[in-house]
Write an enzyme that holds these catalytic residues in place. Sequence first.
Site, PDB file in Angstrom:
ATOM      1  N   PRO A  79      -7.284 -11.587  -1.192  1.00  0.00           N
ATOM      2  CA  PRO A  79      -6.866 -10.825  -0.011  1.00  0.00           C
ATOM      3  C   PRO A  79      -5.650 -11.461   0.639  1.00  0.00           C
ATOM      4  O   PRO A  79      -5.478 -12.682   0.598  1.00  0.00           O
ATOM      5  CB  PRO A  79      -8.090 -10.912   0.910  1.00  0.00           C
ATOM      6  N   PRO A  80      -4.767 -10.663   1.224  1.00  0.00           N
ATOM      7  CA  PRO A  80      -3.641 -11.236   1.960  1.00  0.00           C
ATOM      8  C   PRO A  80      -4.139 -12.192   3.031  1.00  0.00           C
ATOM      9  O   PRO A  80      -5.081 -11.891   3.764  1.00  0.00           O
ATOM     10  CB  PRO A  80      -2.976 -10.002   2.590  1.00  0.00           C
ATOM     11  N   CYS A  81      -3.514 -13.355   3.104  1.00  0.00           N
ATOM     12  CA  CYS A  81      -4.002 -14.392   4.020  1.00  0.00           C
ATOM     13  C   CYS A  81      -3.023 -14.714   5.137  1.00  0.00           C
ATOM     14  O   CYS A  81      -3.228 -15.665   5.884  1.00  0.00           O
ATOM     15  CB  CYS A  81      -4.324 -15.667   3.238  1.00  0.00           C
ATOM     16  N   GLN A  82      -1.935 -13.949   5.263  1.00  0.00           N
ATOM     17  CA  GLN A  82      -0.996 -14.201   6.344  1.00  0.00           C
ATOM     18  C   GLN A  82      -1.692 -13.981   7.684  1.00  0.00           C
ATOM     19  O   GLN A  82      -2.410 -13.008   7.863  1.00  0.00           O
ATOM     20  CB  GLN A  82       0.220 -13.273   6.231  1.00  0.00           C
ATOM     21  N   ASN A 119      -3.962 -16.744  -4.601  1.00  0.00           N
ATOM     22  CA  ASN A 119      -3.264 -16.469  -3.362  1.00  0.00           C
ATOM     23  C   ASN A 119      -1.940 -17.216  -3.296  1.00  0.00           C
ATOM     24  O   ASN A 119      -1.585 -17.960  -4.215  1.00  0.00           O
ATOM     25  CB  ASN A 119      -4.148 -16.843  -2.162  1.00  0.00           C
TER      26      ASN A 119
END
Length: 379
Positions: A79-82, A119
């Site tokens: 999943p995007p972690c920004q 990621n």
Amino acid sequence: MITTIDLFAGAGGITEGFRKAGYTCVCANDFDEEAMHTFTFNHPSVPYLLKDVKEVIVSELLEKANCSAENIDVITGGPPCQGFSLAGQRLSDDPRNTLFREYIRLAKDIQPKVIFFENVYGIMNMQGGKVLEAIVREFGDIGYKCKYALVNAADYGVPQARPRFVLIGVRGFDKEISFPEPTHGKREEYHQMDFFKQELLPYVTVEDAFSNLPSVDQGEGAEEIIVEPHWDNEYQKGCVGVRRPGTIYNHRATRHSKAIQERYAMIPQGCNNSVLPEEIRTKKQNAYKLDLKLPGRTVTCNFRTDLIHPTMNRGLTVREAARLQSFDDDYCFFGNLTRKAKWLTQDDQVGNAVPPLLAYAFAEHIKAFILPQFRKTNY
């Protein structure tokens, strides 16, 4: 049959790598329509759930997969972690953490044997490393022993120096979790013999990746080109593909102004536009001309302006970027070339993808060294 569910599937780079290692993806999920078109065209037998992961429930994933939870061997995805945030030492309930929490929720309910989590490399330093500590702890809370590392895709035969974070989690596992050994290295190192390790092959270079592609100039090329399959090296032989051999998709070049072409011509290979005379520089300083003799720079979602072809005064085509990502030539990407719609562009899909050869190396390793031990430990 070894089964996977691919969350945050995107264009399907992980599924493609695991497919080549003999796995069967029984369901994929993402919310972007163009990514779905790309995925389903290249993996037509894989059921695809087009839905925001926050709204996905396990029962519909398993219904799509036509199997029960105990039959799922691996969940893959990242999943995007920004924008991750913490409360104390744990991931908070901040909405920016939602996607990771959905990953945890689905993994907890399905309980696959293995989790493959990929990621951005920056995740290791987010908030001084506390985000990573929290992620590992929350995987542990749902029963997974984890091992993680920063890996370089070039070490596994990808013609791109792409640093990525990879985590493997194994449920109920009392053995040491290992990672695959690199197969490639620097040319001055690959000839060195080690009786206890496999001799490294030389890194795959930009020239190795590009040399047999049809030459296309400014504004030339096509979304589909038919050629007689031929190759100059083993990497190119592996790019021919098995779906539609002889078909090269998405090899269309952007047209640049004369001024841009002249600037690009002045940049030596392996340099960016900061070397240009000050009077002709632009505000953009990260346009990098690829070096034929080295693996490529990281393919971003802006590779048409971030990466310059080493011998032609233009940005890369989608196919050239896909070659650097280790996709086969007959792996077709759908969508616009520019951001005129809300859906992902072809550039986004290629830039966001996990290189299939990197996924393949880990899939082979999981199959050979982790799943057999898991069976011995748990049955």
